[in-house]
Motif scaffolding. Structure first.
Motif, PDB file in Angstrom:
ATOM      1  N   SER A  19      81.519  43.787  12.135  1.00 38.59           N
ATOM      2  CA  SER A  19      80.512  43.808  11.075  1.00 38.59           C
ATOM      3  C   SER A  19      81.081  44.293   9.743  1.00 38.59           C
ATOM      4  O   SER A  19      80.701  43.789   8.689  1.00 38.59           O
ATOM      5  CB  SER A  19      79.340  44.702  11.476  1.00 38.59           C
ATOM      6  OG  SER A  19      78.805  44.275  12.700  1.00 38.59           O
ATOM      7  N   THR A  20      81.992  45.245   9.783  1.00 44.59           N
ATOM      8  CA  THR A  20      82.581  45.766   8.554  1.00 44.59           C
ATOM      9  C   THR A  20      83.446  44.702   7.887  1.00 44.59           C
ATOM     10  O   THR A  20      83.330  44.466   6.678  1.00 44.59           O
ATOM     11  CB  THR A  20      83.401  47.033   8.839  1.00 44.59           C
ATOM     12  OG1 THR A  20      82.537  48.014   9.432  1.00 44.59           O
ATOM     13  CG2 THR A  20      84.007  47.601   7.569  1.00 44.59           C
ATOM     14  N   TYR A  22      83.207  41.535   8.259  1.00 43.43           N
ATOM     15  CA  TYR A  22      82.284  40.485   7.818  1.00 43.43           C
ATOM     16  C   TYR A  22      81.715  40.843   6.449  1.00 43.43           C
ATOM     17  O   TYR A  22      81.773  40.053   5.510  1.00 43.43           O
ATOM     18  CB  TYR A  22      81.168  40.342   8.858  1.00 43.43           C
ATOM     19  CG  TYR A  22      80.240  39.166   8.660  1.00 43.43           C
ATOM     20  CD1 TYR A  22      80.406  37.999   9.407  1.00 43.43           C
ATOM     21  CD2 TYR A  22      79.171  39.220   7.767  1.00 43.43           C
ATOM     22  CE1 TYR A  22      79.542  36.923   9.255  1.00 43.43           C
ATOM     23  CE2 TYR A  22      78.312  38.155   7.607  1.00 43.43           C
ATOM     24  CZ  TYR A  22      78.501  37.006   8.357  1.00 43.43           C
ATOM     25  OH  TYR A  22      77.640  35.940   8.213  1.00 43.43           O
ATOM     26  N   ALA A  23      81.193  42.048   6.328  1.00 44.80           N
ATOM     27  CA  ALA A  23      80.589  42.487   5.060  1.00 44.80           C
ATOM     28  C   ALA A  23      81.621  42.533   3.941  1.00 44.80           C
ATOM     29  O   ALA A  23      81.287  42.267   2.777  1.00 44.80           O
ATOM     30  CB  ALA A  23      79.922  43.854   5.235  1.00 44.80           C
ATOM     31  N   ASN A  24      82.868  42.835   4.280  1.00 45.34           N
ATOM     32  CA  ASN A  24      83.915  42.917   3.259  1.00 45.34           C
ATOM     33  C   ASN A  24      84.291  41.555   2.676  1.00 45.34           C
ATOM     34  O   ASN A  24      85.037  41.492   1.701  1.00 45.34           O
ATOM     35  CB  ASN A  24      85.143  43.633   3.806  1.00 45.34           C
ATOM     36  CG  ASN A  24      84.936  45.128   3.901  1.00 45.34           C
ATOM     37  OD1 ASN A  24      84.103  45.693   3.188  1.00 45.34           O
ATOM     38  ND2 ASN A  24      85.663  45.768   4.783  1.00 45.34           N
ATOM     39  N   HIS A  39      69.025  39.330   2.566  1.00 45.63           N
ATOM     40  CA  HIS A  39      69.717  40.612   2.699  1.00 45.63           C
ATOM     41  C   HIS A  39      70.585  40.773   1.463  1.00 45.63           C
ATOM     42  O   HIS A  39      71.425  39.917   1.167  1.00 45.63           O
ATOM     43  CB  HIS A  39      70.559  40.630   3.976  1.00 45.63           C
ATOM     44  CG  HIS A  39      69.768  40.206   5.185  1.00 45.63           C
ATOM     45  ND1 HIS A  39      68.930  41.063   5.855  1.00 45.63           N
ATOM     46  CD2 HIS A  39      69.647  39.008   5.795  1.00 45.63           C
ATOM     47  CE1 HIS A  39      68.347  40.417   6.846  1.00 45.63           C
ATOM     48  NE2 HIS A  39      68.773  39.157   6.835  1.00 45.63           N
ATOM     49  N   LYS A  42      76.320  44.590   0.062  1.00 42.92           N
ATOM     50  CA  LYS A  42      77.216  44.690   1.214  1.00 42.92           C
ATOM     51  C   LYS A  42      76.666  45.579   2.326  1.00 42.92           C
ATOM     52  O   LYS A  42      76.806  45.246   3.505  1.00 42.92           O
ATOM     53  CB  LYS A  42      78.583  45.209   0.765  1.00 42.92           C
ATOM     54  CG  LYS A  42      79.440  44.145   0.137  1.00 42.92           C
ATOM     55  CD  LYS A  42      80.726  44.703  -0.427  1.00 42.92           C
ATOM     56  CE  LYS A  42      81.738  44.953   0.632  1.00 42.92           C
ATOM     57  NZ  LYS A  42      83.089  45.158   0.064  1.00 42.92           N
ATOM     58  N   THR A  43      76.043  46.689   1.983  1.00 44.68           N
ATOM     59  CA  THR A  43      75.537  47.598   3.015  1.00 44.68           C
ATOM     60  C   THR A  43      74.446  46.930   3.838  1.00 44.68           C
ATOM     61  O   THR A  43      74.465  46.982   5.078  1.00 44.68           O
ATOM     62  CB  THR A  43      75.012  48.907   2.377  1.00 44.68           C
ATOM     63  OG1 THR A  43      76.088  49.520   1.666  1.00 44.68           O
ATOM     64  CG2 THR A  43      74.478  49.857   3.436  1.00 44.68           C
ATOM     65  N   GLU A  44      73.509  46.287   3.160  1.00 45.67           N
ATOM     66  CA  GLU A  44      72.422  45.605   3.870  1.00 45.67           C
ATOM     67  C   GLU A  44      72.965  44.440   4.695  1.00 45.67           C
ATOM     68  O   GLU A  44      72.513  44.201   5.819  1.00 45.67           O
ATOM     69  CB  GLU A  44      71.391  45.099   2.847  1.00 45.67           C
ATOM     70  CG  GLU A  44      70.032  44.856   3.448  1.00 45.67           C
ATOM     71  CD  GLU A  44      68.972  44.568   2.391  1.00 45.67           C
ATOM     72  OE1 GLU A  44      68.410  43.462   2.431  1.00 45.67           O
ATOM     73  OE2 GLU A  44      68.718  45.445   1.545  1.00 45.67           O
ATOM     74  N   ILE A  45      73.959  43.724   4.155  1.00 45.42           N
ATOM     75  CA  ILE A  45      74.576  42.609   4.887  1.00 45.42           C
ATOM     76  C   ILE A  45      75.280  43.139   6.141  1.00 45.42           C
ATOM     77  O   ILE A  45      75.141  42.567   7.225  1.00 45.42           O
ATOM     78  CB  ILE A  45      75.538  41.822   3.972  1.00 45.42           C
ATOM     79  CG1 ILE A  45      74.728  41.047   2.919  1.00 45.42           C
ATOM     80  CG2 ILE A  45      76.431  40.881   4.785  1.00 45.42           C
ATOM     81  CD1 ILE A  45      75.549  40.457   1.788  1.00 45.42           C
ATOM     82  N   GLU A  46      75.989  44.246   6.007  1.00 45.04           N
ATOM     83  CA  GLU A  46      76.664  44.820   7.171  1.00 45.04           C
ATOM     84  C   GLU A  46      75.658  45.259   8.232  1.00 45.04           C
ATOM     85  O   GLU A  46      75.860  45.019   9.431  1.00 45.04           O
ATOM     86  CB  GLU A  46      77.541  46.009   6.770  1.00 45.04           C
ATOM     87  CG  GLU A  46      78.330  46.564   7.934  1.00 45.04           C
ATOM     88  CD  GLU A  46      79.339  47.623   7.544  1.00 45.04           C
ATOM     89  OE1 GLU A  46      79.916  48.231   8.470  1.00 45.04           O
ATOM     90  OE2 GLU A  46      79.572  47.841   6.337  1.00 45.04           O
TER      91      GLU A  46
END
Length: 105
Positions: A19-20, A22-24, A39, A42-46
């Motif tokens: 997940s990290t 992915y968000a990055n 969403h 980045k935080t919400e996406i993660e």
């Protein structure tokens, strides 16, 4: 099929349930639209992809990529009704990152 590096990284992160990572792949103020919800950031996406990974354990197998429109078609398999299905991923890229992603069936 040649994918932009950030999309290849996204597929790899998805298939590894990271997940990290992915968000990055996203810009700080990116947005993702999936299953009728948006969403933001980045935080919400993660948080969204982390929950989706736990709920669905979905993996992606790229089938086709439209370079002109930045649309990836991928066979998506996991713990959900109708699996596997082909989904379309509509990307807007910005400076090597994903600014926007819309996922449709």
């Amino acid at each position: 099929m040649k994918l932009p590096n950030v999309i290849s990284e996204l597929v790899k992160a998805q298939n590894e349930f990271d997940s990290t990572a992915y968000a990055n792949c996203f810009t700080e103020n990116a947005e993702v639209f999936d299953e009728g919800k948006t969403h933001n950031g980045k935080t919400e996406i993660e948080n969204w992809i982390d929950k989706a990974n736990k709920d669905y354990e979905a993996t992606m197998k790229p089938l086709d990529y439209n370079e002109t429109e930045n649309i990836l078609s991928a066979e998506t398999s996991g713990n959900f009704p109708g699996s596997p299905i082909v989904l379309k991923y509509y990307f807007q890229l910005s400076e090597g990152y994903i600014q926007s992603l819309k996922i449709t069936g």
